[in-house]
Write a protein that holds these residues in place. Sequence first.
Motif, PDB file in Angstrom:
ATOM      1  N   ALA A   1       0.916  -1.239   0.044  1.00 42.91           N
ATOM      2  CA  ALA A   1      -0.021  -0.083   0.038  1.00 42.91           C
ATOM      3  C   ALA A   1       0.848   1.210  -0.006  1.00 42.91           C
ATOM      4  O   ALA A   1       0.632   2.364  -0.557  1.00 42.91           O
ATOM      5  CB  ALA A   1      -0.953  -0.118   1.452  1.00 42.91           C
ATOM      6  N   SER A  57       0.897   4.006  -2.883  1.00 42.70           N
ATOM      7  CA  SER A  57       0.586   5.326  -2.615  1.00 42.70           C
ATOM      8  C   SER A  57       1.694   6.297  -3.212  1.00 42.70           C
ATOM      9  O   SER A  57       1.250   7.364  -3.900  1.00 42.70           O
ATOM     10  CB  SER A  57       0.635   5.476  -0.993  1.00 42.70           C
ATOM     11  OG  SER A  57       0.319   6.925  -0.747  1.00 42.70           O
ATOM     12  N   ILE A  60      -3.328   5.900   0.572  1.00 44.62           N
ATOM     13  CA  ILE A  60      -3.863   4.369   0.817  1.00 44.62           C
ATOM     14  C   ILE A  60      -4.023   4.211   2.224  1.00 44.62           C
ATOM     15  O   ILE A  60      -2.661   3.882   2.587  1.00 44.62           O
ATOM     16  CB  ILE A  60      -3.300   3.536  -0.084  1.00 44.62           C
ATOM     17  CG1 ILE A  60      -3.362   3.814  -1.775  1.00 44.62           C
ATOM     18  CG2 ILE A  60      -3.979   2.069  -0.040  1.00 44.62           C
ATOM     19  CD1 ILE A  60      -2.777   2.810  -2.559  1.00 44.62           C
ATOM     20  N   ILE A  76      -5.054   1.354   5.340  1.00 45.97           N
ATOM     21  CA  ILE A  76      -5.590   0.021   5.779  1.00 45.97           C
ATOM     22  C   ILE A  76      -6.374   0.125   6.809  1.00 45.97           C
ATOM     23  O   ILE A  76      -5.926   0.237   8.072  1.00 45.97           O
ATOM     24  CB  ILE A  76      -4.538  -0.977   5.635  1.00 45.97           C
ATOM     25  CG1 ILE A  76      -3.754  -1.206   4.722  1.00 45.97           C
ATOM     26  CG2 ILE A  76      -5.324  -2.352   6.419  1.00 45.97           C
ATOM     27  CD1 ILE A  76      -2.500  -2.002   4.619  1.00 45.97           C
ATOM     28  N   GLN A  88      -2.849  -5.747   7.385  1.00 51.74           N
ATOM     29  CA  GLN A  88      -1.384  -5.155   7.177  1.00 51.74           C
ATOM     30  C   GLN A  88      -0.442  -6.201   6.824  1.00 51.74           C
ATOM     31  O   GLN A  88       0.371  -6.125   5.955  1.00 51.74           O
ATOM     32  CB  GLN A  88      -1.183  -4.434   8.278  1.00 51.74           C
ATOM     33  CG  GLN A  88      -2.016  -3.062   8.589  1.00 51.74           C
ATOM     34  CD  GLN A  88      -1.679  -2.314   9.763  1.00 51.74           C
ATOM     35  OE1 GLN A  88      -0.518  -2.834  10.334  1.00 51.74           O
ATOM     36  NE2 GLN A  88      -2.247  -1.336  10.043  1.00 51.74           N
ATOM     37  N   LEU A 131      -5.209  -2.731  -7.840  1.00 49.12           N
ATOM     38  CA  LEU A 131      -5.922  -3.218  -6.734  1.00 49.12           C
ATOM     39  C   LEU A 131      -6.956  -4.085  -6.832  1.00 49.12           C
ATOM     40  O   LEU A 131      -7.027  -5.175  -6.121  1.00 49.12           O
ATOM     41  CB  LEU A 131      -6.669  -1.854  -6.221  1.00 49.12           C
ATOM     42  CG  LEU A 131      -5.726  -0.598  -5.374  1.00 49.12           C
ATOM     43  CD1 LEU A 131      -6.612   0.560  -5.017  1.00 49.12           C
ATOM     44  CD2 LEU A 131      -5.182  -1.197  -4.392  1.00 49.12           C
ATOM     45  N   TYR A 153     -11.991  -2.508  -1.247  1.00 48.53           N
ATOM     46  CA  TYR A 153     -11.387  -1.135  -1.177  1.00 48.53           C
ATOM     47  C   TYR A 153     -12.335  -0.302  -1.782  1.00 48.53           C
ATOM     48  O   TYR A 153     -13.170  -0.613  -2.648  1.00 48.53           O
ATOM     49  CB  TYR A 153     -10.114  -1.019  -2.236  1.00 48.53           C
ATOM     50  CG  TYR A 153     -10.385  -1.228  -3.654  1.00 48.53           C
ATOM     51  CD1 TYR A 153     -10.684  -0.155  -4.442  1.00 48.53           C
ATOM     52  CD2 TYR A 153     -10.334  -2.545  -4.223  1.00 48.53           C
ATOM     53  CE1 TYR A 153     -10.792  -0.639  -5.979  1.00 48.53           C
ATOM     54  CE2 TYR A 153     -10.616  -2.751  -5.598  1.00 48.53           C
ATOM     55  CZ  TYR A 153     -11.090  -1.732  -6.278  1.00 48.53           C
ATOM     56  OH  TYR A 153     -11.076  -1.862  -7.803  1.00 48.53           O
ATOM     57  N   LEU A 161      -8.649   0.385   2.202  1.00 42.19           N
ATOM     58  CA  LEU A 161      -8.547  -1.181   2.250  1.00 42.19           C
ATOM     59  C   LEU A 161      -9.282  -1.612   3.758  1.00 42.19           C
ATOM     60  O   LEU A 161      -9.015  -1.230   4.492  1.00 42.19           O
ATOM     61  CB  LEU A 161      -7.264  -1.498   1.858  1.00 42.19           C
ATOM     62  CG  LEU A 161      -6.458  -1.151   0.908  1.00 42.19           C
ATOM     63  CD1 LEU A 161      -5.045  -2.092   0.846  1.00 42.19           C
ATOM     64  CD2 LEU A 161      -7.042  -1.091  -0.339  1.00 42.19           C
TER      65      LEU A 161
END
Length: 289
Positions: free
Chosen positions: A229, A233, A240, A242, A248, A266, A277, A286
Motif C-alpha cells: 500500500a 501510494s 492508501i 488499511i 496489514q 488493486l 477497497y 482497504l
Amino acid sequence: MRYTDTELEQLLNRLVASTRTPRGRFAAANSYKLLEKRLPGKRSFPLVRWIGAAAAMVALCVAGWFVADHAQTDSLQTIYTQAEVRTISLPDGTEVTLNHFSSLTYPKRFQQQERTVSLCGEAYFEVRKDTKHPFVVQTDAVDIRVLGTQFNVKAYTNIPEIKTTLFEGSVAVSDKNQSERIVLRPNESAIYNKVEGSLTLVPSSNVSNDIAWQNGMLIFNNLPLIEIAHQLSNTFGIPIRIADKALQEYRITARFEQKDGLIPILRLLQHAKSFNYIEKNKEIILSAP
C-alpha cells in the motif's frame, strides 16, 4: 537579519524533509539560545502558534538544524521528488536516482573528510570512488559507509524497515549507536528493523528487483500488504489506508507496471487476498470483506 513567518516556515519544511540530525554543540538543546539571539522580538515559541503544541519539539530541532547549517563552510541543499523519479549528479560526480516522494540533502561542495548526505525515502547510488574521502549515507536509523560502489537504500520514515541492497563493491551498514554493523557483498541486503532495533543480513538471488522502480516496475516479492500500500501510494500519489489491522500483514507476490494504473492493480490484488477497497475523500481505504 529579520525573518518573516514565511521564511521561518520554509526553514521548518527543510527540517521535516531532511533526515540530518545535528549533534554535539549543534544539538537542539545546546543551540536553541543561539537561535533566539538571531530572531527579532519574542520568538521563544512562535511555531507553537502556527501548528499547535506538538511543534514545541520541532522548534528545538529547527534551532539545532539552523545553527548547524549556518556553521558549515558550505551550505546544504535538498532535492525533493514528488510523483516522479529523478536522477541528480552530486559535486563529486556521484549519480543518485531518487524514487517517488524522496529527498536527499547534501553540501554544495564536499570539503570534509567524509562525503556525507542524508536520505529520506529511496534512492539508488553510483558513488564516485575516492579512497581518501568515504561516502556516507545517513538515514533516520542507520548509516551506510562506502568508498565507491553501487547500491540501493530504501528508508521511508513511515515504514518499519530500512533496506540496503548492494550491487557492486562493498558497503558497511551500521545502526546509529554503532552497536551493530554489517559489511555487504554484491547480491546481499542489510535490513534494519526499527521496531526491534535489529540488523539482518539477507542474501538475494535477484537484487535487480530492488531497483525495478527506476523502469516503472512494481515487484512485490512476498511483501506485506502494508508495504505494498505504501509503494502504491508513493507511485500514484494517492493516500492508501488499511482500515483493518489484520490485513496489514497479508503477504502477496505479484508483478505490475506503473502504466497498468492503480485501480486495475488493486482489483488484481483483491483477487489474490480477499479485501475490499473504496475511494473516499481522495483516499483509498482497504478493509476486510
